[in-house]
Scaffold this motif. Structure first.
Motif, short mmCIF file in Angstrom:
data_model
loop_
_atom_site.label_atom_id
_atom_site.label_comp_id
_atom_site.label_asym_id
_atom_site.label_seq_id
_atom_site.Cartn_x
_atom_site.Cartn_y
_atom_site.Cartn_z
N ASN A 33 0.83 -1.21 0.00
CA ASN A 33 0.00 0.00 0.00
C ASN A 33 0.87 1.26 0.00
O ASN A 33 0.61 2.21 -0.75
CB ASN A 33 -0.93 0.03 1.22
CG ASN A 33 -2.32 -0.46 0.89
OD1 ASN A 33 -2.47 -1.39 0.08
ND2 ASN A 33 -3.34 0.11 1.50
N GLN A 55 5.89 -8.84 3.25
CA GLN A 55 5.90 -7.45 3.68
C GLN A 55 6.55 -7.36 5.07
O GLN A 55 6.27 -8.19 5.94
CB GLN A 55 4.48 -6.89 3.78
CG GLN A 55 3.74 -6.83 2.47
CD GLN A 55 2.37 -6.20 2.60
OE1 GLN A 55 2.05 -5.24 1.93
NE2 GLN A 55 1.54 -6.75 3.46
N GLY A 58 3.45 -4.67 6.79
CA GLY A 58 2.12 -4.73 6.18
C GLY A 58 1.12 -3.97 7.05
O GLY A 58 1.13 -4.10 8.27
N GLY A 60 -2.65 -2.83 8.32
CA GLY A 60 -4.06 -3.22 8.44
C GLY A 60 -4.88 -2.02 8.85
O GLY A 60 -4.34 -0.92 9.04
N ARG A 61 -6.17 -2.24 8.97
CA ARG A 61 -7.07 -1.16 9.38
C ARG A 61 -6.78 -0.74 10.82
O ARG A 61 -6.28 -1.54 11.60
CB ARG A 61 -8.51 -1.69 9.25
CG ARG A 61 -9.59 -0.66 9.21
CD ARG A 61 -10.89 -1.33 8.86
NE ARG A 61 -11.29 -2.30 9.86
CZ ARG A 61 -12.12 -2.04 10.87
NH1 ARG A 61 -12.64 -0.85 11.00
NH2 ARG A 61 -12.45 -2.98 11.72
N TRP A 66 -0.39 -6.16 9.37
CA TRP A 66 -0.91 -7.32 8.64
C TRP A 66 0.23 -8.32 8.50
O TRP A 66 1.27 -8.01 7.94
CB TRP A 66 -1.43 -6.92 7.26
CG TRP A 66 -2.04 -8.09 6.54
CD1 TRP A 66 -1.45 -8.84 5.56
CD2 TRP A 66 -3.34 -8.64 6.75
NE1 TRP A 66 -2.31 -9.83 5.16
CE2 TRP A 66 -3.47 -9.74 5.87
CE3 TRP A 66 -4.40 -8.33 7.60
CZ2 TRP A 66 -4.62 -10.51 5.80
CZ3 TRP A 66 -5.55 -9.11 7.53
CH2 TRP A 66 -5.65 -10.18 6.65
N PHE A 76 -1.27 -7.61 -2.21
CA PHE A 76 -1.15 -6.70 -3.35
C PHE A 76 -2.01 -5.46 -3.19
O PHE A 76 -2.95 -5.43 -2.39
CB PHE A 76 -1.46 -7.42 -4.66
CG PHE A 76 -2.88 -7.93 -4.79
CD1 PHE A 76 -3.26 -9.15 -4.24
CD2 PHE A 76 -3.84 -7.21 -5.49
CE1 PHE A 76 -4.55 -9.63 -4.37
CE2 PHE A 76 -5.14 -7.68 -5.63
CZ PHE A 76 -5.49 -8.90 -5.06
N SER A 77 -1.66 -4.44 -3.98
CA SER A 77 -2.39 -3.17 -3.97
C SER A 77 -2.61 -2.71 -5.39
O SER A 77 -1.77 -2.96 -6.27
CB SER A 77 -1.59 -2.10 -3.22
OG SER A 77 -1.25 -2.54 -1.93
N ASN A 118 -14.44 -4.31 6.32
CA ASN A 118 -13.47 -4.70 5.28
C ASN A 118 -12.94 -6.12 5.38
O ASN A 118 -11.91 -6.42 4.79
CB ASN A 118 -12.28 -3.73 5.32
CG ASN A 118 -11.45 -3.92 6.57
OD1 ASN A 118 -11.99 -4.35 7.59
ND2 ASN A 118 -10.18 -3.63 6.50
N LYS A 126 -11.61 -15.00 9.57
CA LYS A 126 -11.07 -14.03 8.62
C LYS A 126 -10.03 -14.67 7.71
O LYS A 126 -8.99 -15.14 8.17
CB LYS A 126 -10.46 -12.87 9.40
CG LYS A 126 -9.93 -11.75 8.53
CD LYS A 126 -9.79 -10.47 9.31
CE LYS A 126 -9.08 -9.40 8.51
NZ LYS A 126 -9.16 -8.07 9.12
N GLY A 129 -8.34 -9.37 4.23
CA GLY A 129 -8.77 -8.02 4.59
C GLY A 129 -8.45 -7.05 3.47
O GLY A 129 -7.58 -7.31 2.62
N ILE A 148 -5.06 -5.54 -0.68
CA ILE A 148 -5.75 -6.79 -0.37
C ILE A 148 -4.73 -7.79 0.19
O ILE A 148 -3.67 -8.00 -0.39
CB ILE A 148 -6.40 -7.38 -1.65
CG1 ILE A 148 -7.40 -6.37 -2.22
CG2 ILE A 148 -7.09 -8.72 -1.35
CD1 ILE A 148 -7.78 -6.62 -3.64
#
Ligand code: BTN
Length: 275
Positions: A33, A55, A58, A60-61, A66, A76-77, A118, A126, A129, A148
């Motif tokens: 991202n 990553q 990484g 996350g929200r 992540w 990937f983004s 998300n 899960k 995300g 994602i």
């Protein structure tokens, strides 16, 4: 044919016109991202795919990390320049969730659901995300980066404990899945839906139909504390519409949702619902 996630393999047989046609591939990176945001600021072509095997940071929200073991996830983004207002950015999360769910279902036969705002779930756990990061002026979006992360060919027991219990496609199926085929299936579906968005279609009704929590009594932990009520639907800008016990309607734009125990009086009767 090799199922390695190389740029050549991804592009071969992809069948999209712009999503994934320009690819930045990294064996390891801090965050796809972050990289995509830098590329978007520098004017990368629409549909640019930034993909990594691992990553080191990484995202996350809600500022979370992540995690994913190297070489066994999809990380990937995508860079998009949708002609939308800033408040419509959540449409990208919605169409991405629907495209990912469809791709997993068609490739594996597993039933996939979504969790506001998300998460991608299988049997309530899960499996992935989405992190949508947008930049805008007051009137329009400059760019949107849709990130994602999908748990594919490893065991969820390899992950640290998370807010929602995790699963992987390997755990669900008992065998490996081609990450290449899954990625290509997601990109193709995402492009088709993105073109529909650009033509004026909106996805909140379909998205709400795939959300686990709609119709349930929920509690949402957000910055202003915990809100409880019946989850009635979602608004065009992605807010969760919750009907409180006193009949008031709240639109919640962020938070962690979970099913809650019903209040003593049960569900309110004869009330108009605006979902
Ligand atoms: C979440 O559930 O909190 C969203 C997770 C999104 C993770 C993906 S992995 C690829 C992309 N790059 C990032 O740094 N984050 C997203």
């Amino acid at each position: 044919m090799s199922s390695e996630l190389s740029r050549e393999n991804i592009r071969r047989g992809l069948g999209t016109s712009f999503i994934g046609q320009h690819i930045l591939y990294y064996p390891s990176i801090d965050s796809t991202n972050l990289r995509a945001i830098q590329e978007a600021r520098a004017g990368a072509p629409e549909g640019t795919l930034v993909i990594a095997e691992a990553q080191t940071a990484g995202r996350g929200r809600l500022g979370r990390r992540w995690y994913a073991p190297a070489g066994s996830s999809l990380l990937f983004s995508l860079i998009l320049y949708p002609p939308l207002k800033p408040q419509e950015a959540a449409q990208l999360t919605m169409l991405t969730g629907l495209a990912v769910a469809e791709a997993i279902e068609s490739l594996t036969g597993l039933a996939v659901s979504l969790k506001w705002p998300n998460d991608i779930l299988i049997r309530g756990r899960k499996v992935g995300g989405i992190l949508t990061e947008a930049s805008s002026t007051s009137e329009k979006l400059d760019y949107v980066v849709v990130g994602i992360g999908l748990n594919v060919n490893f065991r969820a027991s390899e992950l640290p404990e998370m807010a929602t219990p995790a699963t992987t496609l390997f755990d669900e199926l008992g065998c490996e899945v081609s990450r290449l085929q899954l990625l290509q299936a997601i990109l193709a579906r995402l492009e088709a839906r993105y073109l529909r968005l650009r033509s004026g279609e909106r996805f909140q009704a379909e998205w709400a139909g795939k959300l686990e929590t709609i119709g349930q009594y929920v509690e949402v932990a957000g910055a202003d504390g915990i809100q409880r009520g019946w989850a009635r639907g979602v608004s065009e800008d992605g807010a969760l519409i919750v009907e409180r016990e006193d009949g008031q309607i709240a639109q919640l734009s962020a938070g962690e949702v979970r099913t809650a125990a019903l209040p003593p009086a049960g569900e309110p009767q004869n009330r108009a619902h605006n979902s």
